[in-house]
Design a protein around this motif. Structure first.
Motif, PDB file in Angstrom:
ATOM      1  N   VAL A   1      35.520  41.438  42.163  1.00 46.39           N
ATOM      2  CA  VAL A   1      35.173  40.675  40.963  1.00 46.39           C
ATOM      3  C   VAL A   1      36.447  40.276  40.198  1.00 46.39           C
ATOM      4  O   VAL A   1      36.604  39.117  39.793  1.00 46.39           O
ATOM      5  CB  VAL A   1      34.233  41.491  40.041  1.00 46.39           C
ATOM      6  N   LEU A   2      37.372  41.224  40.048  1.00 51.04           N
ATOM      7  CA  LEU A   2      38.590  40.925  39.283  1.00 51.04           C
ATOM      8  C   LEU A   2      39.469  39.903  40.012  1.00 51.04           C
ATOM      9  O   LEU A   2      40.088  39.040  39.385  1.00 51.04           O
ATOM     10  CB  LEU A   2      39.361  42.222  39.000  1.00 51.04           C
ATOM     11  N   THR A   3      39.488  39.977  41.343  1.00 44.58           N
ATOM     12  CA  THR A   3      40.214  38.973  42.130  1.00 44.58           C
ATOM     13  C   THR A   3      39.583  37.598  41.930  1.00 44.58           C
ATOM     14  O   THR A   3      40.272  36.587  41.733  1.00 44.58           O
ATOM     15  CB  THR A   3      40.176  39.350  43.630  1.00 44.58           C
ATOM     16  N   ALA A   4      38.255  37.558  41.972  1.00 38.83           N
ATOM     17  CA  ALA A   4      37.538  36.282  41.783  1.00 38.83           C
ATOM     18  C   ALA A   4      37.814  35.713  40.392  1.00 38.83           C
ATOM     19  O   ALA A   4      38.039  34.512  40.231  1.00 38.83           O
ATOM     20  CB  ALA A   4      36.034  36.489  41.990  1.00 38.83           C
ATOM     21  N   ARG A   5      37.812  36.582  39.377  1.00 42.94           N
ATOM     22  CA  ARG A   5      38.060  36.124  38.012  1.00 42.94           C
ATOM     23  C   ARG A   5      39.445  35.515  37.874  1.00 42.94           C
ATOM     24  O   ARG A   5      39.622  34.470  37.252  1.00 42.94           O
ATOM     25  CB  ARG A   5      37.970  37.302  37.036  1.00 42.94           C
ATOM     26  N   ALA A   6      40.447  36.182  38.456  1.00 48.37           N
ATOM     27  CA  ALA A   6      41.827  35.681  38.362  1.00 48.37           C
ATOM     28  C   ALA A   6      41.921  34.307  39.028  1.00 48.37           C
ATOM     29  O   ALA A   6      42.548  33.390  38.495  1.00 48.37           O
ATOM     30  CB  ALA A   6      42.778  36.680  39.017  1.00 48.37           C
ATOM     31  N   ARG A   7      41.257  34.157  40.178  1.00 52.07           N
ATOM     32  CA  ARG A   7      41.293  32.883  40.906  1.00 52.07           C
ATOM     33  C   ARG A   7      40.597  31.802  40.088  1.00 52.07           C
ATOM     34  O   ARG A   7      41.067  30.677  39.975  1.00 52.07           O
ATOM     35  CB  ARG A   7      40.606  33.069  42.259  1.00 52.07           C
TER      36      ARG A   7
ATOM     37  N   GLU B   1      29.740  32.783  38.336  1.00 55.79           N
ATOM     38  CA  GLU B   1      30.692  32.136  39.243  1.00 55.79           C
ATOM     39  C   GLU B   1      32.080  32.767  39.060  1.00 55.79           C
ATOM     40  O   GLU B   1      32.767  33.076  40.036  1.00 55.79           O
ATOM     41  CB  GLU B   1      30.753  30.630  38.945  1.00 55.79           C
ATOM     42  N   ARG B   2      32.450  32.989  37.806  1.00 57.43           N
ATOM     43  CA  ARG B   2      33.765  33.587  37.521  1.00 57.43           C
ATOM     44  C   ARG B   2      33.880  34.982  38.120  1.00 57.43           C
ATOM     45  O   ARG B   2      34.936  35.375  38.607  1.00 57.43           O
ATOM     46  CB  ARG B   2      33.970  33.620  36.002  1.00 57.43           C
ATOM     47  N   ASP B   3      32.789  35.729  38.111  1.00 58.52           N
ATOM     48  CA  ASP B   3      32.780  37.085  38.690  1.00 58.52           C
ATOM     49  C   ASP B   3      32.709  37.062  40.220  1.00 58.52           C
ATOM     50  O   ASP B   3      32.685  38.119  40.852  1.00 58.52           O
ATOM     51  CB  ASP B   3      31.580  37.887  38.150  1.00 58.52           C
TER      52      ASP B   3
ATOM     53  N   GLU C   1      42.683  30.742  37.113  1.00 56.58           N
ATOM     54  CA  GLU C   1      43.843  29.979  37.556  1.00 56.58           C
ATOM     55  C   GLU C   1      43.471  28.521  37.821  1.00 56.58           C
ATOM     56  O   GLU C   1      44.164  27.605  37.393  1.00 56.58           O
ATOM     57  CB  GLU C   1      44.352  30.603  38.850  1.00 56.58           C
ATOM     58  N   THR C   2      42.353  28.301  38.497  1.00 58.29           N
ATOM     59  CA  THR C   2      41.972  26.925  38.861  1.00 58.29           C
ATOM     60  C   THR C   2      41.353  26.189  37.674  1.00 58.29           C
ATOM     61  O   THR C   2      41.462  24.982  37.578  1.00 58.29           O
ATOM     62  CB  THR C   2      40.974  26.908  40.032  1.00 58.29           C
ATOM     63  N   ARG C   3      40.698  26.923  36.767  1.00 58.57           N
ATOM     64  CA  ARG C   3      40.038  26.266  35.638  1.00 58.57           C
ATOM     65  C   ARG C   3      40.918  26.183  34.402  1.00 58.57           C
ATOM     66  O   ARG C   3      40.689  25.363  33.530  1.00 58.57           O
ATOM     67  CB  ARG C   3      38.743  26.996  35.242  1.00 58.57           C
ATOM     68  N   GLY C   4      41.916  27.079  34.316  1.00 52.94           N
ATOM     69  CA  GLY C   4      42.745  27.164  33.114  1.00 52.94           C
ATOM     70  C   GLY C   4      43.493  25.873  32.818  1.00 52.94           C
ATOM     71  O   GLY C   4      43.752  25.542  31.667  1.00 52.94           O
ATOM     72  N   ALA C   5      43.799  25.120  33.882  1.00 52.91           N
ATOM     73  CA  ALA C   5      44.600  23.899  33.712  1.00 52.91           C
ATOM     74  C   ALA C   5      43.790  22.761  33.097  1.00 52.91           C
ATOM     75  O   ALA C   5      44.357  21.789  32.609  1.00 52.91           O
ATOM     76  CB  ALA C   5      45.166  23.477  35.065  1.00 52.91           C
TER      77      ALA C   5
END
Lengths: 133, 133
Positions: B119-125, A73-75, B128-132
């Motif tokens: 993939v890297l764009t998806a990871r950053a997103r 999902e993260r990828d 960002e949403t899960r980090g909180a």
């Protein structure tokens, strides 16, 4: 084919799995890991709930499947959708990118499955000649 | 397409990687394992000596590469040829079966490399949403 590229099988691309530090190596591992590959293959057939997926990927533990799906999902390869129902239900499906990757992966899986007669013959021959050592 | 097959993406084949006990699962793991995949990909470019292969597969230890090649040789995917020279020299190359498998694997590798921007764009997103949490 560009004449200036030295290595013919590597496409003109900034990412290279052969380089230790390239992030594509990690994604390739998520895609081809023991459970990641089977999860992608199973989801190619359509959206599945967690427990359906677990039954399809014969042998995976709940914890490993959960970690596997999180990495995918993260990828951006798998989309997780929590349905607003009671009891709670979570569906998993491939993203467009996940479908593209899963297609290549399934071609590889089918190739390996189709090669197994030859593989088993080779193994028997190998064990016969090496077993005596 | 045979109309009687329930699962459309699985070819009519006695081997099935989704089944826990199927030997194709082990071969798929040799092919897609961390080092097995890179070794097959490197050998697709041509025959290599052990040390050449080790340099190409950036990050692999001598022991791991040796075990990896042994599993691929046993499966009939790689051919090992000890040259009758002094100092001793061992060449590795793909068998015909190994070439077929490596082609599918490289298609997957190139697909993953080409997907890495997404993939890297998806990871950053995701982070960002899960980090909180």
């Amino acid at each position: 084919m560009s004449g200036s590229i030295q290595e013919p099988v590597v496409e003109d691309c900034a990412f290279d799995v052969f380089a230790r530090a390239c992030p594509s190596r990690g994604t390739l591992e998520h895609v081809t890991g023991r459970w990641g590959g089977l999860a992608l293959g199973a989801l190619y057939e359509g959206s599945l709930r967690f427990n359906e997926l677990r039954r399809r990927v014969d042998g995976v533990s709940e914890k490993m499947l959960s970690q596997t799906l999180q990495a995918l999902e993260r990828d951006g390869l798998v989309h997780r959708e929590a349905q607003p129902v009671n009891p709670p239900r979570v569906d998993y499906e491939l993203t467009d990118l996940g479908r593209k990757v899963a297609e290549r992966l399934l071609a590889l899986i089918h190739c390996v499955e189709g090669a197994m007669d030859e593989v088993l013959t080779a193994r028997a021959r190998y064990d016969e000649t090496r077993g005596a050592r």
